[in-house]
Scaffold this active site. Structure first.
Site, PDB file in Angstrom:
ATOM      1  N   TYR A 135      -6.769  45.812  68.525  1.00 51.35           N
ATOM      2  CA  TYR A 135      -6.240  47.119  68.137  1.00 51.35           C
ATOM      3  C   TYR A 135      -7.233  48.240  68.428  1.00 51.35           C
ATOM      4  CZ  TYR A 135      -2.556  44.608  65.591  1.00 51.35           C
ATOM      5  OH  TYR A 135      -1.513  43.805  65.246  1.00 51.35           O
ATOM      6  N   ASP A 222      -1.398  29.442  65.772  1.00 50.94           N
ATOM      7  CA  ASP A 222      -0.019  28.932  65.898  1.00 50.94           C
ATOM      8  C   ASP A 222       0.261  27.879  64.834  1.00 50.94           C
ATOM      9  OD1 ASP A 222      -2.035  27.712  67.353  1.00 50.94           O
ATOM     10  OD2 ASP A 222      -0.753  27.033  68.984  1.00 50.94           O
ATOM     11  N   ASP A 246      -2.342  40.603  60.789  1.00 48.80           N
ATOM     12  CA  ASP A 246      -1.181  41.489  60.718  1.00 48.80           C
ATOM     13  C   ASP A 246       0.100  40.640  60.688  1.00 48.80           C
ATOM     14  OD1 ASP A 246       0.435  43.684  60.888  1.00 48.80           O
ATOM     15  OD2 ASP A 246      -0.192  44.314  62.883  1.00 48.80           O
TER      16      ASP A 246
END
Ligand code: NAD
Length: 362
Positions: A135, A222, A246
């Site tokens: 980000y 995952d 997030d």
């Protein structure tokens, strides 16, 4: 105790109003000052994070934030989009540690998207690094086609980046938080594919050696996503990077019944913090008076506990929320047959009533 109040856009104003009502009945010496942020600040001042708002935030002991954003700003240049306000506040105030507890209230086990036995008693803490990762990494950008005829960009790129000190400080936060809870930390990475997360894993392991009382394990993101919906109670503290955090924390939100229940705290090294619900501005329900204010009310409780050193006042809010849920009051997002549907304001009033009733009794 000075609090900067930044309600923002969409349901932000509705839910923050309820949290303020709750704070006001606690009879604490709070100085509350509001300022513009997000899309509404862009409309009024030409910037989503005006200088005056940033100054107020810097000078405050804590910030109570609603939400920012609306689809109508999607066409603006990125620097003027409402979401830049929250990124700007995080970066300017150094708010690197994001705490997102996912607690399933016993009264809401039937509102979860998982079977009640999987979430009953759920109490996990996701600690998300907030000021690094893809980000914020540079360079980033878009490449326009050389002939200039292509209407949009031809290629776009972002940079995933973490430095050792950034990983060390968030790892310490996670181990120290685990010490006050179940003494287990799961570090979530993608070290099998990404260099950034190989460094992450190595550094978290090194820091972990300073906390022999805490059990550390590592999990690929995952698999973590899968385990969160398969056996969420197996986790205690999860620590991860900005992007994985997030995504995982929103998934964890649904375990608790609704994203409208999830508070969050973002702290810097001196415990100054920004407190906000984990959800966004929900433009689809804004102005209808149906949003769940509990995530924001619980964020105010976190603010009292972490930044303002008022743990008893925080306890009072949290038990009032539990009492209100026991009374069967539900906003639309957590409604189930047999409970009583209430709007945003009624929910806030009920929390206030539960607090004042307890005060009168004691
Ligand atoms: P969102 O969290 O706003 O909404 C997702 C869904 O959850 C919607 O159906 C919404 O109605 C529901 N919801 C959210 N909060 C609720 C509440 N308190 N009570 C009941 N239902 C609730 O996410 P989105 O729709 O993806 O994004 C909307 C806008 O919010 C976008 O502009 C986005 O960029 C912004 N956003 C801001 C923040 C922030 O301010 N920190 C965080 C996330 C998204």
């Amino acid at each position: 105790m000075k609090i900067a109040v930044l309600p923002g856009d969409g349901i932000g104003t509705e839910i923050v109003a309820e949290a303020l009502k709750v704070l006001k009945v606690l009879d604490l010496p709070l100085e509350l000052e509001s300022a513009d942020v997000g899309g509404m600040a862009y409309d009024k001042h030409g910037h989503p994070l005006p200088e005056a708002t940033l100054k107020l935030a810097r000078e405050a002991d804590a910030i109570l934030f609603g939400a920012v954003g609306d689809w109508k700003y999607d066409k603006l240049e990125r620097q003027f989009r409402p979401e830049q306000a929250i990124l700007g506040l995080r970066k300017s105030l150094g708010l690197f540690a994001n705490f997102r507890p996912a607690i399933c209230y016993e009264q809401l086990t039937d509102a979860s998207s998982l079977k009640p036995e999987l979430v009953s008693g759920l109490d996990i803490l996701i600690i998300r690094e907030l000021t690094g990762d893809i980000y914020f990494g540079q360079p980033r950008g878009r490449r326009i086609a050389p002939d200039g005829n292509f209407p949009g960009a031809e290629e776009a790129f972002d940079t995933m980046r973490y430095s050792r000190p950034e990983i060390e400080r968030i790892a310490h936060v996670a181990f120290q938080a685990a010490r006050k809870r179940g003494k287990r930390v799961t570090s979530v990475d993608k070290a099998n594919v990404l260099e950034t997360f190989q460094l992450w894993k190595d550094v978290v392991t090194e820091v972990g050696q300073q906390y022999p009382d805490i059990k550390l394990d590592h999990m690929y993101v995952d698999n973590a996503a899968m385990q969160l919906v398969k056996a969420p109670k197996a986790f205690d503290v999860i620590v991860t990077g900005n992007m994985f955090g997030d995504i995982l924390s929103d998934a964890a939100a649904m375990l608790t019944g609704s994203i409208g229940m999830l508070p969050s705290a973002s702290l810097n090294a001196s415990n100054q913090g920004l407190y906000e619900p984990s959800h966004g501005s929900a433009p689809d329900i804004a102005g209808k008076g149906v949003a769940n204010p509990l995530a924001t009310i619980l964020s105010a409780a976190m603010m009292l506990r972490f930044s303002l050193n008022q743990p008893q006042a925080a306890d009072r809010i949290e038990s009032a929320v539990s009492a209100v849920l026991s009374q069967g009051l539900r906003t639309a997002d957590i409604f189930s047959a047999g409970s009583t549907k209430v709007g945003t304001r009624q929910m806030g009033d009920a929390v206030v009533a539960a607090i004042t009733k307890k005060t009168t009794k004691s």
